[in-house]
Design an enzyme around this catalytic site. Structure first.
Site, mmCIF file in Angstrom:
data_model
loop_
_atom_site.group_PDB
_atom_site.id
_atom_site.type_symbol
_atom_site.label_atom_id
_atom_site.label_comp_id
_atom_site.label_asym_id
_atom_site.label_seq_id
_atom_site.Cartn_x
_atom_site.Cartn_y
_atom_site.Cartn_z
ATOM 1 N N HIS A 166 0.840 -1.208 0.000
ATOM 2 C CA HIS A 166 0.000 0.000 0.000
ATOM 3 C C HIS A 166 0.881 1.267 0.000
ATOM 4 C CE1 HIS A 166 -3.556 2.394 1.187
ATOM 5 N NE2 HIS A 166 -2.850 2.905 2.186
HETATM 6 C C1 HEM Z 1 1.834 4.107 6.888
HETATM 7 C C2 HEM Z 1 1.826 4.772 5.772
HETATM 8 C C3 HEM Z 1 0.635 4.920 4.833
HETATM 9 C C4 HEM Z 1 0.671 5.670 3.696
HETATM 10 C C5 HEM Z 1 1.865 6.460 3.164
HETATM 11 C C6 HEM Z 1 -0.640 5.608 3.084
HETATM 12 C C7 HEM Z 1 -1.028 6.273 1.935
HETATM 13 C C8 HEM Z 1 -2.293 6.290 1.387
HETATM 14 C C9 HEM Z 1 -2.710 7.061 0.237
HETATM 15 C C10 HEM Z 1 -1.814 7.982 -0.562
HETATM 16 C C11 HEM Z 1 -4.018 6.801 0.000
HETATM 17 C C12 HEM Z 1 -4.887 7.396 -1.126
HETATM 18 C C13 HEM Z 1 -4.945 6.439 -2.314
HETATM 19 C C14 HEM Z 1 -5.908 6.920 -3.375
HETATM 20 O O1 HEM Z 1 -6.739 7.780 -3.106
HETATM 21 O O2 HEM Z 1 -5.849 6.402 -4.505
HETATM 22 C C15 HEM Z 1 -4.464 5.877 1.014
HETATM 23 C C16 HEM Z 1 -5.748 5.366 1.120
HETATM 24 C C17 HEM Z 1 -6.158 4.468 2.068
HETATM 25 N N1 HEM Z 1 -5.378 3.929 3.085
HETATM 26 FE FE1 HEM Z 1 -3.426 4.331 3.449
HETATM 27 N N2 HEM Z 1 -1.431 4.782 3.830
HETATM 28 C C18 HEM Z 1 -0.696 4.329 4.920
HETATM 29 C C19 HEM Z 1 -1.141 3.458 5.910
HETATM 30 C C20 HEM Z 1 -2.398 2.879 5.955
HETATM 31 C C21 HEM Z 1 -2.835 1.910 6.934
HETATM 32 C C22 HEM Z 1 -1.954 1.364 8.068
HETATM 33 C C23 HEM Z 1 -4.110 1.577 6.640
HETATM 34 C C24 HEM Z 1 -5.038 0.599 7.316
HETATM 35 C C25 HEM Z 1 -4.653 -0.503 7.843
HETATM 36 C C26 HEM Z 1 -4.510 2.358 5.477
HETATM 37 C C27 HEM Z 1 -5.758 2.317 4.896
HETATM 38 C C28 HEM Z 1 -6.164 3.053 3.798
HETATM 39 C C29 HEM Z 1 -7.501 3.010 3.227
HETATM 40 C C30 HEM Z 1 -8.666 2.154 3.727
HETATM 41 C C31 HEM Z 1 -7.494 3.899 2.156
HETATM 42 C C32 HEM Z 1 -8.673 4.206 1.211
HETATM 43 C C33 HEM Z 1 -8.516 3.277 -0.002
HETATM 44 C C34 HEM Z 1 -9.638 2.326 -0.217
HETATM 45 O O3 HEM Z 1 -10.717 2.501 0.358
HETATM 46 O O4 HEM Z 1 -9.457 1.349 -1.019
HETATM 47 N N3 HEM Z 1 -3.446 3.133 5.085
HETATM 48 N N4 HEM Z 1 -3.385 5.568 1.849
#
Ligand code: HEM
Length: 205
Positions: A166
């Site tokens: 991710h």
């Molecule tokens: C630790 C560093 C992390 C970074 C740099 C990061 C980065 C991002 C970014 C840039 C997005 C937007 C993607 C888009 O809009 O196309 C996103 C969405 C998301 N992230 Fe993270 N993330 C991190 C950790 C996590 C963790 C630990 C979780 C949950 C366990 C998480 C859950 C989500 C979810 C649920 C979305 C919405 C995407 C969806 O519903 O499919 N993220 N993240």
């Protein structure tokens, strides 16, 4: 010419996401320290091993509740459709930099990842509560506690692997990290990676 931007995440959505992310890092550090002797020194991040052990389950509950909020925000954007299946079948083409399919807000990879995250979160909550010695473990036979902790470690390993992918994807697809930091993406980014969402947001053909 002024760059044209589209709002992808509001401030509350971003705060929600980063609360989950910070909790995840705290849990991964303390969890790895308990799991594998070579990582035991990581308990030093929390002051003492005892403090790490006390903090870990409380942060776990906070992460679960914050993720639950994300679940209710995004589940309906993560239902697979036939364009996602097309995307998944051509993932090697996508990895070469050419997008496939009329993709909505999220692509097949993001959707698959979302449901794996949900499964891991639920497994970790249930097994974590069973193994929480201070409050609940006493209500279960020791065999159940041991089994729960085994599943806890397996789902944590799966979640850590997912989050590595991710985070890599967030930096690898140029302009994506900005969505979760500033809340916006460029029109070019949206048109290229999420064309159906782009049309929905702008009303353009
Ligand atoms: C630790 C560093 C992390 C970074 C740099 C990061 C980065 C991002 C970014 C840039 C997005 C937007 C993607 C888009 O809009 O196309 C996103 C969405 C998301 N992230 Fe993270 N993330 C991190 C950790 C996590 C963790 C630990 C979780 C949950 C366990 C998480 C859950 C989500 C979810 C649920 C979305 C919405 C995407 C969806 O519903 O499919 N993220 N993240």
């Amino acid at each position: 010419m002024k760059e044209q931007l589209i709002q992808r995440y509001s401030a509350p959505e971003r705060i929600n996401h980063w609360v989950v992310a910070v909790c995840f890092v705290v849990l991964a550090i303390s969890g790895l320290a308990f799991f594998y002797p070579a990582f035991f020194w990581l308990t030093g991040v929390f002051g003492t091993p005892q403090l790490a052990r006390i903090i870990h389950p409380f942060v776990g509950v906070i992460m679960f509740l914050a993720f639950l909020r994300q679940f209710f925000r995004y589940w309906h954007h993560n239902l697979l459709d036939k364009e996602d299946v097309k995307w998944m079948m051509s993932v090697t083409t996508v990895l070469k930099g050419r997008e496939v399919g009329d993709i909505g807000k999220y692509n097949g990879g993001q959707k698959g990842m979302f449901w794996v995250m949900c499964l891991c979160m639920l497994t970790m909550l249930v097994t974590g509560l069973i193994g929480w010695r201070a409050y609940f473990a006493g209500y279960f036979p020791i065999e159940v506690v041991r089994l729960a902790l085994l599943f806890h470690a397996w789902s944590a390993t799966a979640l850590i692997a997912c989050i590595i992918i991710h985070v890599y994807a967030a930096f690898w697809v140029k302009g994506t990290i900005r969505a979760m930091v500033e809340g916006v993406v460029s029109h070019g980014w949206a048109r290229k990676h999420h064309p159906r969402w782009y049309r929905e947001m702008t009303g353009k053909k």
